[in-house]
Design an enzyme around this catalytic site. Structure first.
Site, short mmCIF file in Angstrom:
data_model
loop_
_atom_site.label_atom_id
_atom_site.label_comp_id
_atom_site.label_asym_id
_atom_site.label_seq_id
_atom_site.Cartn_x
_atom_site.Cartn_y
_atom_site.Cartn_z
N LYS A 81 6.00 19.60 -4.43
CA LYS A 81 6.36 19.08 -5.82
C LYS A 81 5.64 18.92 -6.88
CE LYS A 81 7.63 14.38 -7.40
NZ LYS A 81 7.54 12.97 -7.14
N ASP B 34 12.31 15.57 -6.56
CA ASP B 34 11.89 14.15 -6.45
C ASP B 34 13.20 13.39 -5.94
OD1 ASP B 34 13.84 14.35 -8.26
OD2 ASP B 34 12.33 13.74 -9.95
#
Length: 211
Positions: free
Chosen positions: A122, A140
């Site tokens: 991420k 997310d």
């Protein structure tokens, strides 16, 4: 309607509603600052991170400054964000590796980025997308929740979601998918109280149709 057609319509509506500019909600002026801010954003809002980074970057303006920092001094500044011990440890570790292995420059490839302390896919994709403009999907909490809600993926693991979305979302919208869903998640499709009645995507949302 086929899923591909529905995705096309959802993207068209989000582009119309939110535009196609790349927006990053973490304040930064370079790759190094965005990397630190993203590490700090774990389990914390971007707005809260932005309250501590001015002091942090004034005191530690370079990776080398963090490499030579005292752990307790970094902890003292970032303490309001929570998980401050592990975050401070990761920041110092990541900056040490940047100095020692990458000549003080934040690397640009996913493979190199994930070798840094505290950096997973991420965070790496945030850097690749926002700094190096490499098409990447950042998974997310908003992307995970709303992509599932819209019926675009049934996966639950963030890496599985990333690869699933890469197959279904046009590459030129990989970065925008995250930006748009963050905006949608903060304003309309909130957890746990979504404003479905106000949502411009409701006609393409399986959850709305099941009401």
């Amino acid at each position: 309607m086929k899923q591909s057609e529905r995705i096309e319509k959802i993207i068209e509506l989000m582009d119309k509603e939110y535009g196609t500019d790349y927006i990053c909600y973490l304040n930064h002026t370079n790759a190094f600052q965005l990397l630190i801010a993203t590490i700090l954003s774990a389990q914390c809002t971007d707005a809260r991170v932005n309250t501590v980074t001015p002091e942090l970057f004034e005191k530690y303006p370079t990776p080398e400054a963090f490499k030579n920092a005292k752990l307790e001094d970094v902890e003292a500044i970032i303490k309001p964000l929570g998980f401050y011990h592990s975050k401070a440890t990761n920041i110092i570790g990541a900056c040490t590796k940047i100095c020692d292995d990458f000549n003080g420059e934040v690397p640009s490839t996913l493979e190199e980025l994930i070798t840094l302390n505290g950096v997973g896919r991420k965070t790496a994709n945030v850097i690749r997308g926002n700094i190096y403009k490499e098409p990447s999907i950042v998974v997310d909490t908003h992307v995970k929740r709303i992509s599932n809600k819209l019926g675009i993926t049934k996966k639950s693991d963030p890496t599985d979601i990333e690869f699933d979305l890469m197959k279904k979302i046009p590459k030129d919208h990989w970065i925008l998918w995250n930006i748009h869903l963050i905006t949608l998640g903060r304003t309309i499709c909130k957890a746990p109280n979504p404003k479905c009645q106000e949502c411009f995507l409701r006609d393409y949302c399986p959850q709305w149709k099941s009401h």
